[in-house]
Design a protein around this motif. Structure first.
Motif, mmCIF file in Angstrom:
data_model
loop_
_atom_site.group_PDB
_atom_site.id
_atom_site.type_symbol
_atom_site.label_atom_id
_atom_site.label_comp_id
_atom_site.label_asym_id
_atom_site.label_seq_id
_atom_site.Cartn_x
_atom_site.Cartn_y
_atom_site.Cartn_z
ATOM 1 N N LEU A 81 0.816 -1.211 0.000
ATOM 2 C CA LEU A 81 0.000 0.000 0.000
ATOM 3 C C LEU A 81 0.858 1.273 0.000
ATOM 4 O O LEU A 81 0.707 2.138 -0.874
ATOM 5 N N LEU A 82 1.764 1.376 0.974
ATOM 6 C CA LEU A 82 2.533 2.606 1.149
ATOM 7 C C LEU A 82 3.649 2.764 0.136
ATOM 8 O O LEU A 82 4.017 3.898 -0.222
ATOM 9 N N GLN A 83 4.229 1.672 -0.306
ATOM 10 C CA GLN A 83 5.389 1.757 -1.189
ATOM 11 C C GLN A 83 5.022 1.447 -2.644
ATOM 12 O O GLN A 83 5.042 2.330 -3.505
ATOM 13 N N VAL A 84 4.663 0.206 -2.915
ATOM 14 C CA VAL A 84 4.408 -0.200 -4.302
ATOM 15 C C VAL A 84 3.206 0.541 -4.877
ATOM 16 O O VAL A 84 3.282 1.155 -5.951
ATOM 17 N N GLY A 85 2.086 0.484 -4.182
ATOM 18 C CA GLY A 85 0.874 1.104 -4.698
ATOM 19 C C GLY A 85 0.986 2.600 -4.848
ATOM 20 O O GLY A 85 0.780 3.159 -5.937
ATOM 21 N N GLN A 86 1.336 3.264 -3.749
ATOM 22 C CA GLN A 86 1.391 4.727 -3.780
ATOM 23 C C GLN A 86 2.326 5.240 -4.863
ATOM 24 O O GLN A 86 1.940 6.091 -5.683
ATOM 25 N N PHE A 87 3.554 4.742 -4.895
ATOM 26 C CA PHE A 87 4.546 5.330 -5.786
ATOM 27 C C PHE A 87 4.402 4.859 -7.234
ATOM 28 O O PHE A 87 4.768 5.593 -8.148
ATOM 29 N N THR A 88 3.875 3.679 -7.439
ATOM 30 C CA THR A 88 3.583 3.274 -8.817
ATOM 31 C C THR A 88 2.569 4.229 -9.428
ATOM 32 O O THR A 88 2.727 4.708 -10.557
ATOM 33 N N PHE A 89 1.517 4.539 -8.680
ATOM 34 C CA PHE A 89 0.475 5.425 -9.196
ATOM 35 C C PHE A 89 0.971 6.864 -9.323
ATOM 36 O O PHE A 89 0.720 7.537 -10.337
ATOM 37 N N VAL A 90 1.676 7.358 -8.315
ATOM 38 C CA VAL A 90 2.142 8.757 -8.352
ATOM 39 C C VAL A 90 3.133 8.961 -9.495
ATOM 40 O O VAL A 90 3.014 9.914 -10.276
ATOM 41 N N TYR A 91 4.113 8.071 -9.616
ATOM 42 C CA TYR A 91 5.110 8.221 -10.668
ATOM 43 C C TYR A 91 4.499 8.009 -12.049
ATOM 44 O O TYR A 91 4.917 8.655 -13.013
ATOM 45 N N SER A 92 3.518 7.126 -12.147
ATOM 46 C CA SER A 92 2.844 6.940 -13.438
ATOM 47 C C SER A 92 2.124 8.215 -13.842
ATOM 48 O O SER A 92 2.123 8.598 -15.019
ATOM 49 N N GLY A 93 1.504 8.885 -12.881
ATOM 50 C CA GLY A 93 0.851 10.150 -13.177
ATOM 51 C C GLY A 93 1.835 11.218 -13.593
ATOM 52 O O GLY A 93 1.612 11.948 -14.573
ATOM 53 N N LEU A 94 2.947 11.325 -12.886
ATOM 54 C CA LEU A 94 3.968 12.318 -13.232
ATOM 55 C C LEU A 94 4.526 12.036 -14.624
ATOM 56 O O LEU A 94 4.738 12.949 -15.425
ATOM 57 N N SER A 95 4.754 10.745 -14.924
ATOM 58 C CA SER A 95 5.275 10.379 -16.235
ATOM 59 C C SER A 95 4.279 10.677 -17.350
ATOM 60 O O SER A 95 4.674 10.995 -18.476
ATOM 61 N N ALA A 96 2.989 10.612 -17.023
ATOM 62 C CA ALA A 96 1.942 10.868 -18.019
ATOM 63 C C ALA A 96 1.629 12.348 -18.173
ATOM 64 O O ALA A 96 0.746 12.706 -18.953
ATOM 65 N N GLY A 97 2.350 13.189 -17.436
ATOM 66 C CA GLY A 97 2.173 14.621 -17.608
ATOM 67 C C GLY A 97 1.377 15.326 -16.532
ATOM 68 O O GLY A 97 1.121 16.535 -16.646
ATOM 69 N N VAL A 98 0.966 14.621 -15.483
ATOM 70 C CA VAL A 98 0.275 15.296 -14.383
ATOM 71 C C VAL A 98 1.283 16.178 -13.657
ATOM 72 O O VAL A 98 2.332 15.695 -13.232
ATOM 73 N N PRO A 99 1.013 17.480 -13.504
ATOM 74 C CA PRO A 99 1.973 18.370 -12.840
ATOM 75 C C PRO A 99 2.240 17.940 -11.401
ATOM 76 O O PRO A 99 1.361 17.363 -10.738
ATOM 77 N N ALA A 100 3.448 18.218 -10.919
ATOM 78 C CA ALA A 100 3.794 17.868 -9.544
ATOM 79 C C ALA A 100 2.837 18.518 -8.562
ATOM 80 O O ALA A 100 2.435 17.908 -7.560
ATOM 81 N N GLY A 101 2.441 19.766 -8.848
ATOM 82 C CA GLY A 101 1.531 20.464 -7.954
ATOM 83 C C GLY A 101 0.172 19.809 -7.883
ATOM 84 O O GLY A 101 -0.402 19.658 -6.802
ATOM 85 N N LEU A 102 -0.358 19.429 -9.031
ATOM 86 C CA LEU A 102 -1.667 18.784 -9.049
ATOM 87 C C LEU A 102 -1.597 17.415 -8.381
ATOM 88 O O LEU A 102 -2.531 17.009 -7.672
ATOM 89 N N SER A 103 -0.497 16.691 -8.583
ATOM 90 C CA SER A 103 -0.326 15.407 -7.910
ATOM 91 C C SER A 103 -0.342 15.582 -6.398
ATOM 92 O O SER A 103 -1.011 14.827 -5.681
ATOM 93 N N SER A 104 0.395 16.575 -5.913
ATOM 94 C CA SER A 104 0.431 16.803 -4.470
ATOM 95 C C SER A 104 -0.917 17.276 -3.956
ATOM 96 O O SER A 104 -1.300 16.978 -2.821
ATOM 97 N N LEU A 105 -1.660 18.025 -4.778
ATOM 98 C CA LEU A 105 -2.997 18.467 -4.389
ATOM 99 C C LEU A 105 -3.910 17.270 -4.179
ATOM 100 O O LEU A 105 -4.608 17.167 -3.161
#
Length: 307
Positions: A81-105
């Motif tokens: 949950l905390l490692q694989v799930g969270q960071f797979t999804f967050v990094y996938s979003g960043l790689s797909a163009g989601v801004p860092a600010g919107l991701s943190s929001l």
């Protein structure tokens, strides 16, 4: 006889709290840099390898107790949950163009979810102050980057949304089942589990094993040492010393902190929303951890604050 010991104890949580927020926020900034240099699986692999190496060195020095019985399973679930799930999804979003600010929001909504679910899933009871603080903090989170909501991230925004649910679930699971496990042991087992899961899935991922640029190496080194080993050790310490409500109040500050850090590092524009949202989130944190000006700190309330 001096009171230096109790005084140091009183200062420990505020100092760790001040350190925790920028360490956690750094993951969005450096994660943006890392995913611009390499594929998401490569970022994850390097992050877990480096973090595990750091924590194994620490474990060799402090020699923490090993988990027993079902504790191994609980740590593995937390890792997913905390490692694989969270960071797979967050990094996938960043790689797909989601801004860092919107991701943190979006990830900043996790504290509200954690805080509201805490009395249902844990023994912690919420009073008026924590609920009010969480709602104020959530308002600050929204204000920080409200202009980003129409920024065209599109369906890719589902990635940080899934990451937010993983973060909330992992935080609650860690507090519920792993609170008695030594901090170093907890981080080591979680990083080892995450690395094994990544390696098992590797033949299906088709990614390079290593970064190919100096910027890539620097980014994954930072993510592994500082944002992974360091930030998660602090997270587990704060969960043990205080409650999920306290940690949630701190996480409310991450979106504004990310937005401010993105100005000099990523060249993003400093907005009025970031400054206003940071101020609101600070108020929410202050209220949420029981610092209401009209409340007297009775011995009962002091005990509750440490729960």
């Amino acid at each position: 006889m001096t009171d230096s010991g109790p005084r140091r104890g009183r200062l420990l949580v505020p100092l760790l709290s001040v350190l925790f927020v920028p360490l956690w926020a750094s993951g969005f900034i450096v994660g943006t840099i890392a995913t611009g240099e390499m594929a998401v699986p490569t970022v994850l692999l390097c992050r877990f390898v480096i973090a595990l190496a750091v924590m194994l060195a620490v474990a060799a020095f402090v020699r923490p107790a090993l988990p027993r019985g079902r504790a191994w399973l609980h740590l593995a679930v937390t890792a997913l949950l905390l490692q694989v799930g969270q960071f797979t999804f967050v990094y996938s979003g960043l790689s797909a163009g989601v801004p860092a600010g919107l991701s943190s929001l979006i990830m900043g909504m996790a504290p509200l979810l954690v805080g509201l679910l805490t009395p249902l899933l844990l023994t912690t009871r919420l009073g008026v102050a924590p609920v009010l603080g969480l709602l104020i903090g959530a308002a600050g989170v929204y204000v920080v980057l409200s202009d980003e909501l129409g920024g065209g991230a599109g369906t890719a925004a589902v990635f940080p949304l899934l990451g937010m649910f993983s973060l909330a679930a992992g935080t609650l699971y860690q507090k519920r089942f792993n609170d008695e496990t030594p901090i170093v042991t907890s981080v080591v087992v979680q990083m080892a589990t995450s690395l094994m899961v990544t390696l098992v899935a590797w033949p299906l991922l088709g990614a390079a094993w290593l970064p190919t640029s100096a910027a890539g190496w620097g980014a994954v080194a930072f993510l592994g040492v500082v944002n992974s080993a360091g930030a998660f050790a602090l997270l587990f310490v704060l969960l043990r010393l205080r409650s999920t409500v306290h940690v949630s109040a701190l996480l409310n500050l991450v979106p504004a902190t990310t937005a401010l850090a993105a100005v000099p590092i990523l060249g993003e524009e400093l907005t009025v929303q970031a400054l206003l949202g940071l101020a609101i989130a600070l108020v929410g944190m202050y209220v949420g951890i029981g610092r209401l000006p009209w409340r007297r700190r009775t011995p009962e309330r002091r005990v509750a604050a440490r729960a």
